[in-house]
Design a protein around this motif. Structure first.
Motif, short mmCIF file in Angstrom:
data_model
loop_
_atom_site.label_atom_id
_atom_site.label_comp_id
_atom_site.label_asym_id
_atom_site.label_seq_id
_atom_site.Cartn_x
_atom_site.Cartn_y
_atom_site.Cartn_z
N ARG A 138 0.14 -8.00 -9.53
CA ARG A 138 0.73 -7.39 -8.34
C ARG A 138 0.03 -7.89 -7.08
O ARG A 138 -1.17 -8.18 -7.10
CB ARG A 138 0.60 -5.87 -8.43
N SER A 186 0.07 -6.19 -15.22
CA SER A 186 0.98 -6.36 -14.08
C SER A 186 0.25 -7.16 -13.01
O SER A 186 -0.80 -6.74 -12.52
CB SER A 186 1.36 -5.00 -13.49
N LYS A 231 -4.49 -1.99 -15.91
CA LYS A 231 -3.26 -2.77 -16.13
C LYS A 231 -2.76 -3.52 -14.90
O LYS A 231 -1.81 -4.29 -15.01
CB LYS A 231 -2.14 -1.84 -16.61
N ASP A 232 -3.31 -3.30 -13.72
CA ASP A 232 -2.83 -3.94 -12.49
C ASP A 232 -3.92 -4.81 -11.88
O ASP A 232 -5.10 -4.47 -11.94
CB ASP A 232 -2.40 -2.91 -11.44
N THR A 233 -3.52 -5.90 -11.23
CA THR A 233 -4.49 -6.84 -10.66
C THR A 233 -4.79 -6.58 -9.19
O THR A 233 -5.70 -7.20 -8.65
CB THR A 233 -3.95 -8.28 -10.78
N ASN A 234 -4.04 -5.72 -8.55
CA ASN A 234 -4.13 -5.63 -7.09
C ASN A 234 -5.16 -4.62 -6.58
O ASN A 234 -5.65 -3.78 -7.31
CB ASN A 234 -2.77 -5.30 -6.50
N TYR A 265 8.15 -8.54 -9.35
CA TYR A 265 7.30 -8.05 -10.44
C TYR A 265 6.93 -9.20 -11.37
O TYR A 265 7.80 -9.98 -11.76
CB TYR A 265 8.05 -6.96 -11.23
#
Length: 184
Positions: free
Chosen positions: A45, A43, A120-123, A22
């Motif tokens: 990820r 995040s 909030k997440d990059t993936n 993480y």
């Protein structure tokens, strides 16, 4: 009149938590109206793959496992992280399907790439349809994995979603997308 949507400007960015499982980044951003936020957490990820595998006799391969974040045992589609060094999501999809279930296929089709939580997440998640999947090996699980492989008739997948038996967002989306694709 259509409102013009503009991206935020990243003024600074720092990795504040860096662990193999993480990573969290803190960005200082400027919004289009000039407002600044110095504590926007993201995040970082890895990209992942998810596979809807259907056998020649129209059984769908599912996995059942404990998910600690929710604290529950859930039914979902097989999938996982695209490892460093894997050149294409297809490689990861074949590997994850084989490792988690023992199934493989020669017919792997990318259906769609989606973002799970772009706020909030990059993936991204690459959704694959695996036709004519066949069991060729035993599972090759990581030490932390405990996965039960299930096969269910293709005709029961939609009712499993509607009854809440399959309720992980990515699995629900890919199941519905794959069912639609297979009906054509």
């Amino acid at each position: 009149m259509t409102k013009k949507i503009e991206p935020w400007k990243t003024l600074t960015s720092e990795l504040v938590f860096d662990h193999p499982w993480y990573k969290v980044r803190r960005d200082h951003v400027e919004l289009p109206d000039g407002q600044q936020l110095d504590d926007y957490f993201v995040s970082v990820r890895s990209n992942v793959v998810l596979i809807f595998a259907v056998t020649e006799d129209e059984q769908v391969v599912l996995v059942r496992q404990y998910k600690h974040g929710l604290g529950q045992i859930l039914i979902e589609l097989p999938g996982g992280v695209i490892d460093e060094g894997e050149k294409a999501p297809q490689e990861a999809a074949r590997r994850e399907l084989l490792e988690e279930t023992g199934y493989t296929t020669d017919e792997l089709e990318l259906l769609l790439e989606v973002s799970d939580n772009p706020t909030k997440d990059t993936n991204t998640i690459s959704f694959f349809l695996a036709r004519n999947a066949r069991l060729v090996a035993d599972q090759q699980l990581d030490p932390t994995e405990n996965i039960e492989v299930l096969t269910v008739p293709l005709t029961q997948v939609e009712s499993m979603i509607l009854s809440g038996q399959i309720r992980v967002a990515g699995s629900v989306a890919l199941c519905l997308l794959a069912l639609r694709k297979l009906q054509r």
